[in-house]
Scaffold this motif. Structure first.
Motif, mmCIF file in Angstrom:
data_model
loop_
_atom_site.group_PDB
_atom_site.id
_atom_site.type_symbol
_atom_site.label_atom_id
_atom_site.label_comp_id
_atom_site.label_asym_id
_atom_site.label_seq_id
_atom_site.Cartn_x
_atom_site.Cartn_y
_atom_site.Cartn_z
ATOM 1 N N LEU A 99 -27.832 -6.832 21.848
ATOM 2 C CA LEU A 99 -26.844 -5.758 21.941
ATOM 3 C C LEU A 99 -25.800 -6.141 22.991
ATOM 4 O O LEU A 99 -26.137 -6.393 24.151
ATOM 5 C CB LEU A 99 -27.557 -4.456 22.344
ATOM 6 C CG LEU A 99 -26.666 -3.247 22.595
ATOM 7 C CD1 LEU A 99 -25.944 -2.811 21.318
ATOM 8 C CD2 LEU A 99 -27.488 -2.085 23.168
ATOM 9 N N LEU A 100 -24.536 -6.209 22.573
ATOM 10 C CA LEU A 100 -23.471 -6.573 23.497
ATOM 11 C C LEU A 100 -22.932 -5.319 24.194
ATOM 12 O O LEU A 100 -23.169 -4.190 23.730
ATOM 13 C CB LEU A 100 -22.341 -7.287 22.747
ATOM 14 C CG LEU A 100 -22.769 -8.492 21.902
ATOM 15 C CD1 LEU A 100 -21.545 -9.141 21.252
ATOM 16 C CD2 LEU A 100 -23.515 -9.522 22.749
ATOM 17 N N GLU A 101 -22.187 -5.536 25.267
ATOM 18 C CA GLU A 101 -21.638 -4.413 26.031
ATOM 19 C C GLU A 101 -20.740 -3.534 25.162
ATOM 20 O O GLU A 101 -20.653 -2.322 25.331
ATOM 21 C CB GLU A 101 -20.840 -4.960 27.207
ATOM 22 C CG GLU A 101 -21.279 -4.373 28.537
ATOM 23 C CD GLU A 101 -20.517 -5.004 29.679
ATOM 24 O OE1 GLU A 101 -21.165 -5.702 30.452
ATOM 25 O OE2 GLU A 101 -19.285 -4.803 29.765
ATOM 26 N N SER A 102 -20.085 -4.155 24.165
ATOM 27 C CA SER A 102 -19.178 -3.427 23.277
ATOM 28 C C SER A 102 -19.916 -2.529 22.283
ATOM 29 O O SER A 102 -19.296 -1.757 21.554
ATOM 30 C CB SER A 102 -18.356 -4.443 22.477
ATOM 31 O OG SER A 102 -19.240 -5.224 21.668
ATOM 32 N N GLY A 103 -21.241 -2.664 22.235
ATOM 33 C CA GLY A 103 -22.021 -1.893 21.265
ATOM 34 C C GLY A 103 -22.325 -2.697 20.004
ATOM 35 O O GLY A 103 -23.148 -2.295 19.182
ATOM 36 N N GLU A 104 -21.659 -3.848 19.862
ATOM 37 C CA GLU A 104 -21.896 -4.712 18.692
ATOM 38 C C GLU A 104 -23.265 -5.395 18.831
ATOM 39 O O GLU A 104 -23.697 -5.713 19.941
ATOM 40 C CB GLU A 104 -20.784 -5.773 18.650
ATOM 41 C CG GLU A 104 -20.761 -6.618 17.385
ATOM 42 C CD GLU A 104 -19.862 -7.849 17.553
ATOM 43 O OE1 GLU A 104 -19.952 -8.724 16.708
ATOM 44 O OE2 GLU A 104 -19.111 -7.916 18.545
ATOM 45 N N VAL A 105 -23.902 -5.620 17.683
ATOM 46 C CA VAL A 105 -25.183 -6.328 17.699
ATOM 47 C C VAL A 105 -24.991 -7.681 17.009
ATOM 48 O O VAL A 105 -24.457 -7.736 15.898
ATOM 49 C CB VAL A 105 -26.278 -5.521 16.961
ATOM 50 C CG1 VAL A 105 -27.578 -6.318 16.868
ATOM 51 C CG2 VAL A 105 -26.530 -4.189 17.682
ATOM 52 N N VAL A 106 -25.389 -8.755 17.674
ATOM 53 C CA VAL A 106 -25.324 -10.071 17.027
ATOM 54 C C VAL A 106 -26.737 -10.637 16.959
ATOM 55 O O VAL A 106 -27.619 -10.234 17.727
ATOM 56 C CB VAL A 106 -24.402 -11.073 17.775
ATOM 57 C CG1 VAL A 106 -22.964 -10.634 17.786
ATOM 58 C CG2 VAL A 106 -24.894 -11.332 19.181
ATOM 59 N N VAL A 107 -26.906 -11.555 16.030
ATOM 60 C CA VAL A 107 -28.206 -12.223 15.892
ATOM 61 C C VAL A 107 -28.095 -13.596 16.546
ATOM 62 O O VAL A 107 -27.141 -14.331 16.292
ATOM 63 C CB VAL A 107 -28.583 -12.373 14.396
ATOM 64 C CG1 VAL A 107 -29.861 -13.201 14.241
ATOM 65 C CG2 VAL A 107 -28.749 -11.009 13.768
ATOM 66 N N ASP A 178 -32.117 -10.783 28.478
ATOM 67 C CA ASP A 178 -31.267 -10.219 27.414
ATOM 68 C C ASP A 178 -29.816 -10.135 27.887
ATOM 69 O O ASP A 178 -28.888 -10.453 27.149
ATOM 70 C CB ASP A 178 -31.732 -8.807 27.038
ATOM 71 C CG ASP A 178 -33.031 -8.835 26.241
ATOM 72 O OD1 ASP A 178 -33.535 -9.942 25.982
ATOM 73 O OD2 ASP A 178 -33.523 -7.754 25.886
ATOM 74 N N SER A 179 -29.634 -9.701 29.161
ATOM 75 C CA SER A 179 -28.255 -9.511 29.641
ATOM 76 C C SER A 179 -27.550 -10.862 29.812
ATOM 77 O O SER A 179 -26.352 -10.969 29.563
ATOM 78 C CB SER A 179 -28.232 -8.708 30.924
ATOM 79 O OG SER A 179 -28.990 -9.369 31.892
ATOM 80 N N GLU A 180 -28.284 -11.897 30.216
ATOM 81 C CA GLU A 180 -27.657 -13.222 30.350
ATOM 82 C C GLU A 180 -27.241 -13.746 28.964
ATOM 83 O O GLU A 180 -26.153 -14.300 28.808
ATOM 84 C CB GLU A 180 -28.629 -14.205 31.024
ATOM 85 C CG GLU A 180 -27.969 -15.550 31.323
ATOM 86 C CD GLU A 180 -28.897 -16.550 31.998
ATOM 87 O OE1 GLU A 180 -30.067 -16.219 32.267
ATOM 88 O OE2 GLU A 180 -28.429 -17.673 32.231
ATOM 89 N N VAL A 181 -28.095 -13.532 27.984
ATOM 90 C CA VAL A 181 -27.750 -13.985 26.626
ATOM 91 C C VAL A 181 -26.498 -13.242 26.154
ATOM 92 O O VAL A 181 -25.556 -13.849 25.637
ATOM 93 C CB VAL A 181 -28.932 -13.767 25.640
ATOM 94 C CG1 VAL A 181 -28.509 -14.103 24.213
ATOM 95 C CG2 VAL A 181 -30.126 -14.624 26.038
ATOM 96 N N ALA A 182 -26.484 -11.912 26.373
ATOM 97 C CA ALA A 182 -25.312 -11.128 25.945
ATOM 98 C C ALA A 182 -24.054 -11.628 26.644
ATOM 99 O O ALA A 182 -22.981 -11.716 26.032
ATOM 100 C CB ALA A 182 -25.544 -9.651 26.262
ATOM 101 N N SER A 183 -24.197 -12.022 27.897
ATOM 102 C CA SER A 183 -23.017 -12.487 28.636
ATOM 103 C C SER A 183 -22.521 -13.843 28.119
ATOM 104 O O SER A 183 -21.317 -14.052 27.992
ATOM 105 C CB SER A 183 -23.377 -12.497 30.121
ATOM 106 O OG SER A 183 -22.768 -13.525 30.787
ATOM 107 N N VAL A 184 -23.429 -14.774 27.793
ATOM 108 C CA VAL A 184 -22.939 -16.065 27.277
ATOM 109 C C VAL A 184 -22.412 -15.933 25.841
ATOM 110 O O VAL A 184 -21.503 -16.663 25.446
ATOM 111 C CB VAL A 184 -23.981 -17.217 27.370
ATOM 112 C CG1 VAL A 184 -24.065 -17.793 28.738
ATOM 113 C CG2 VAL A 184 -25.332 -16.848 26.871
ATOM 114 N N VAL A 185 -22.950 -14.981 25.091
ATOM 115 C CA VAL A 185 -22.447 -14.756 23.726
ATOM 116 C C VAL A 185 -20.970 -14.368 23.769
ATOM 117 O O VAL A 185 -20.159 -14.796 22.951
ATOM 118 C CB VAL A 185 -23.277 -13.654 23.007
ATOM 119 C CG1 VAL A 185 -22.547 -13.115 21.787
ATOM 120 C CG2 VAL A 185 -24.649 -14.186 22.599
ATOM 121 N N THR A 186 -20.606 -13.537 24.764
ATOM 122 C CA THR A 186 -19.219 -13.049 24.821
ATOM 123 C C THR A 186 -18.307 -13.945 25.659
ATOM 124 O O THR A 186 -17.102 -13.717 25.715
ATOM 125 C CB THR A 186 -19.172 -11.609 25.389
ATOM 126 O OG1 THR A 186 -19.979 -11.576 26.556
ATOM 127 C CG2 THR A 186 -19.691 -10.601 24.403
#
Ligand code: SF4
Length: 215
Positions: A99-107, A178-186
């Motif tokens: 779950l990204l900060e924007s609310g979007e979900v990526v796999v 989870d938060s580190e993954v979300a941060s590198v995704v974006t």
């Protein structure tokens, strides 16, 4: 000595080429899915891969990559023969939603080179070949393995380096959160490391290319 494979002779180069091509076709991109390898490299590469697929294709049969593929297959077979009760699985895939900060979900999806298991004990092995042992373990390799530990809920992975100067291993016990993954995704970092551009097939078109100073 024969330099030609004409006249119906066994064409091993062609067989290898087709093997590499088939393996590559198994790794097709899907919308909304990122691979662990995307998380530890320049963010623009993914964009260019989709826009200019032929450029990456020409890099597919680079000899250093072929050597890496052969080494992976060889080690897999060797460990199967010598590890007895330990199960050796190659290319084990994991997948998690983020779950990204924007609310979007990526796999986020990834495949570890090898997964060794016996009962509850599981450890992944990530194999790296390199022309030199300078600077190992490299930061992006450690990050990659930390991402696999997160993806497959592993307590430990082994980063195995095979170089002309050193064959060695490093244990990686940390996991990405989870938060580190979300941060590198974006992350829009491009390049992620300044040396990346020297090895990047898209450097021929990229405005962000970092040109390293010659000594
Ligand atoms: S040339 Fe550098 S910045 Fe451009 S896509 Fe390649 S690695 Fe990224």
């Amino acid at each position: 000595m024969y330099a030609s494979t004409e006249g119906g002779e066994l064409d091993l180069v062609n067989l290898l080429y087709n093997y590499v091509k088939t393996e590559r076709e198994k790794h097709r991109r899907e919308p909304g899915v990122l691979w662990v390898s995307d998380l530890v490299r320049c963010s623009l590469k993914r964009v260019y891969e989709e826009r200019f697929p032929e450029i990456a294709l020409s890099d597919m049969f680079r000899p250093s990559l072929v050597i890496g593929t052969l080494l992976h297959r060889g080690l897999e077979e060797l460990l199967r023969n010598i590890l007895g009760e330990v199960t050796v699985q190659a290319e084990v895939e994991g997948s998690k939603e983020v779950l990204l900060e924007s609310g979007e979900v990526v796999v986020v999806r990834g495949r570890v080179d090898l997964l060794l298991a016996r009962g509850d004990w599981r450890v992944a092995v990530e194999i790296k070949t390199s022309r030199s042992d300078r600077g190992i373990p490299q930061e992006h390799h450690v990050d990659q393995v930390r991402a696999y530990n997160w993806l497959l809920d592993l307590d430990r992975s082994i980063l195995l380096y095979v170089t002309p100067d050193r064959v060695t291993q490093f244990y990686v016990d940390e996991r990405m959160s989870d938060s580190e993954v979300a941060s590198v995704v974006t992350s829009k970092k491009a390049p992620r490391y300044s040396w990346e551009c020297s090895y990047c097939p898209y450097s021929i078109i990229c405005p962000n290319k970092v040109v390293m100073q010659r000594p």
